[in-house]
Design a protein around this motif. Structure first.
Motif, mmCIF file in Angstrom:
data_model
loop_
_atom_site.group_PDB
_atom_site.id
_atom_site.type_symbol
_atom_site.label_atom_id
_atom_site.label_comp_id
_atom_site.label_asym_id
_atom_site.label_seq_id
_atom_site.Cartn_x
_atom_site.Cartn_y
_atom_site.Cartn_z
ATOM 1 N N LEU A 260 0.727 -1.066 -0.201
ATOM 2 C CA LEU A 260 0.031 0.300 -0.345
ATOM 3 C C LEU A 260 1.070 0.982 0.172
ATOM 4 O O LEU A 260 2.044 1.044 0.456
ATOM 5 N N HIS A 261 0.472 2.473 -0.550
ATOM 6 C CA HIS A 261 0.657 3.915 -0.312
ATOM 7 C C HIS A 261 -0.122 4.724 -0.798
ATOM 8 O O HIS A 261 -1.053 4.609 -1.417
ATOM 9 N N CYS A 262 -0.303 5.762 0.943
ATOM 10 C CA CYS A 262 -1.138 6.559 0.480
ATOM 11 C C CYS A 262 -0.906 7.879 -1.115
ATOM 12 O O CYS A 262 -1.559 8.547 -1.035
ATOM 13 N N LEU A 263 -0.011 7.605 -1.889
ATOM 14 C CA LEU A 263 -0.022 8.596 -2.218
ATOM 15 C C LEU A 263 -0.265 10.193 -2.554
ATOM 16 O O LEU A 263 -0.564 10.646 -1.740
ATOM 17 N N PRO A 264 1.040 11.171 -3.067
ATOM 18 C CA PRO A 264 1.497 10.722 -4.390
ATOM 19 C C PRO A 264 2.945 9.985 -4.329
ATOM 20 O O PRO A 264 3.299 10.143 -3.351
ATOM 21 N N GLU A 269 12.566 6.380 -5.430
ATOM 22 C CA GLU A 269 12.749 6.735 -4.332
ATOM 23 C C GLU A 269 12.550 5.484 -3.202
ATOM 24 O O GLU A 269 13.243 4.803 -2.660
ATOM 25 N N GLU A 270 10.932 6.037 -2.949
ATOM 26 C CA GLU A 270 9.979 4.779 -1.552
ATOM 27 C C GLU A 270 10.276 3.798 -2.126
ATOM 28 O O GLU A 270 9.937 2.848 -1.588
ATOM 29 N N ILE A 271 9.349 3.751 -3.543
ATOM 30 C CA ILE A 271 9.200 2.454 -4.026
ATOM 31 C C ILE A 271 9.678 2.344 -5.252
ATOM 32 O O ILE A 271 9.876 3.406 -6.299
ATOM 33 N N SER A 272 9.955 1.157 -5.771
ATOM 34 C CA SER A 272 10.092 1.306 -7.470
ATOM 35 C C SER A 272 9.076 1.213 -8.440
ATOM 36 O O SER A 272 7.635 0.469 -7.889
ATOM 37 N N THR A 273 8.885 1.272 -9.730
ATOM 38 C CA THR A 273 8.111 1.339 -10.859
ATOM 39 C C THR A 273 7.841 -0.518 -10.608
ATOM 40 O O THR A 273 6.728 -0.527 -10.881
ATOM 41 N N GLU A 277 4.025 -0.908 -9.719
ATOM 42 C CA GLU A 277 2.184 -1.867 -10.916
ATOM 43 C C GLU A 277 2.115 -2.732 -10.847
ATOM 44 O O GLU A 277 1.286 -3.239 -10.391
ATOM 45 N N ALA A 278 2.897 -3.646 -10.080
ATOM 46 C CA ALA A 278 3.038 -5.005 -9.358
ATOM 47 C C ALA A 278 1.271 -4.748 -8.271
ATOM 48 O O ALA A 278 0.662 -5.779 -8.322
ATOM 49 N N HIS A 279 1.784 -3.903 -7.968
ATOM 50 C CA HIS A 279 0.587 -3.724 -7.036
ATOM 51 C C HIS A 279 -0.539 -2.271 -7.157
ATOM 52 O O HIS A 279 -1.218 -2.283 -5.791
ATOM 53 N N ALA A 280 -0.383 -2.071 -8.408
ATOM 54 C CA ALA A 280 -1.599 -1.475 -8.241
ATOM 55 C C ALA A 280 -3.004 -0.922 -8.248
ATOM 56 O O ALA A 280 -3.382 0.129 -7.356
ATOM 57 N N ASP A 281 -3.625 -2.005 -8.290
ATOM 58 C CA ASP A 281 -4.943 -2.345 -8.580
ATOM 59 C C ASP A 281 -5.495 -1.899 -6.895
ATOM 60 O O ASP A 281 -6.439 -1.640 -6.124
ATOM 61 N N GLU A 286 -7.101 1.419 -1.945
ATOM 62 C CA GLU A 286 -6.933 2.252 -1.010
ATOM 63 C C GLU A 286 -7.089 3.753 -1.091
ATOM 64 O O GLU A 286 -7.906 4.370 -0.585
ATOM 65 N N ALA A 287 -7.189 4.275 -2.413
ATOM 66 C CA ALA A 287 -7.087 5.685 -2.446
ATOM 67 C C ALA A 287 -9.267 5.672 -2.846
ATOM 68 O O ALA A 287 -9.889 6.278 -2.343
ATOM 69 N N GLU A 288 -9.228 4.967 -3.505
ATOM 70 C CA GLU A 288 -10.655 4.686 -4.018
ATOM 71 C C GLU A 288 -11.054 5.042 -2.289
ATOM 72 O O GLU A 288 -12.423 5.484 -2.071
#
Length: 305
Positions: A260-264, A269-273, A277-281, A286-288
């Motif tokens: 999980l990531h609170c975004l932005p 830096e804190e997370i690799s691309t 993307e593997a955990h984007a859903d 989480e954002a929703e």
């Protein structure tokens, strides 16, 4: 619950109740619409910081509940930005609105505002706490896993608002919590005192590999908050070396580990691309869920749900 200023304002039963109401409201919305629980109610959305998710989710949420949400820039649109005492702003808005959401800097300012407003006040984020985000995180984990108790949550990053709130929220929910921060970036002292009461359910660590081992959920947030190219930014990049969520680091977590990531997100830096993307859903669910859990908080505070 009179206000939502920080996670420690809540009891375990209150956390569970908010999540139950959020689940109910989410299901209603997916089925065609939410009951107008805030009909005739008005909510002031006062922002002293930039926002994407907090502002828009509260605006949409108040609308979906049948209420009126008014956004205001505290720095440029209110007299508080020109020196009016905070307690005067609180006493005025409390006579116009049924609730105030404020995103600001100092937790002490938020606490003072709540003391004088006379209506429920919700923390939209301070430098100390981010309770709405953490409630959304807990909702997302519970949706995916069915329960929170016994799950291992590991936070990797800066011991600031997200760490402070995740530690408290996770422990209140019966989770095991590891918080991994570099030396000098520890969570707030009162949060560590709170966590101490939970004994071995909480660990404060400096080694990310140790923290993520066998984790069910790994959470991170932006840790390079300084302007690019500044000495503080360069210092943080050095201090947080090794604190990026990478595929290699996460091999020590459980195979079905959530991220999980609170975004932005600052990819690289804190997370690799690749991990993002593997955990984007999960991350965008989480954002929703900010929308649904904040509707639940409003319903509990203003409609007696």
């Amino acid at each position: 619950m009179k206000h939502l200023l920080k996670m420690s304002d809540l009891t375990p039963d209150e956390v569970a109740h908010i999540l139950d109401v959020a689940d109910e409201l989410k299901a209603q919305q997916k089925a065609g619409g939410t009951e107008p629980l805030l009909k005739g109610k008005s909510v002031a959305l006062m922002f002293s910081k930039n926002s994407t998710r907090t502002r828009t989710s509260f605006e949409v949420g108040v609308y979906q509940l049948g209420g009126l949400g008014n956004y205001m820039n505290a720095a440029t649109e209110l007299q508080s930005g020109r020196g009016e005492p905070l307690k005067d702003t609180a006493r005025v808005l409390g006579r116009y609105y049924d609730c105030v959401v404020w995103r600001t800097y100092r937790q002490s300012d938020l606490e003072e505002f709540a003391e004088f407003a006379g209506v429920p006040v919700i923390n939209g984020l301070t430098d100390y706490a981010h309770p709405c985000q953490v409630l959304a995180d807990l909702m997302t984990v519970r949706e995916r896993r069915g329960a929170l108790a016994g799950q291992k949550l590991c936070f990797v990053g800066d011991g600031s608002n997200m760490a402070n709130s995740l530690i408290v929220g996770g422990l209140l929910s019966g989770m095991k919590v590891d918080c991994v921060c570099p030396h000098g970036y520890r969570p707030a002292a009162d949060v560590l005192m709170f966590a101490h009461k939970y004994g071995s359910a909480f660990r404060l660590l400096e080694d990310p590999a140790e923290g993520v081992k066998d984790a069910d959920v790994v959470v991170t947030a932006v840790w390079n908050t300084a302007a690019p190219g500044t000495s503080e930014s360069e210092s943080r990049l050095r201090d947080f070396a090794g604190f990026q969520l990478t595929s290699g680091l996460l091999k020590a977590a459980k195979p079905d580990c959530m991220v999980l990531h609170c975004l932005p997100a600052h990819r690289g830096e804190e997370i690799s691309t690749a991990v993002f993307e593997a955990h984007a859903d999960e991350i965008f669910t989480e954002a929703e869920n900010r929308l649904h859990v904040q509707k639940a908080v409003l319903a509990v505070l203003l409609a007696g749900k």
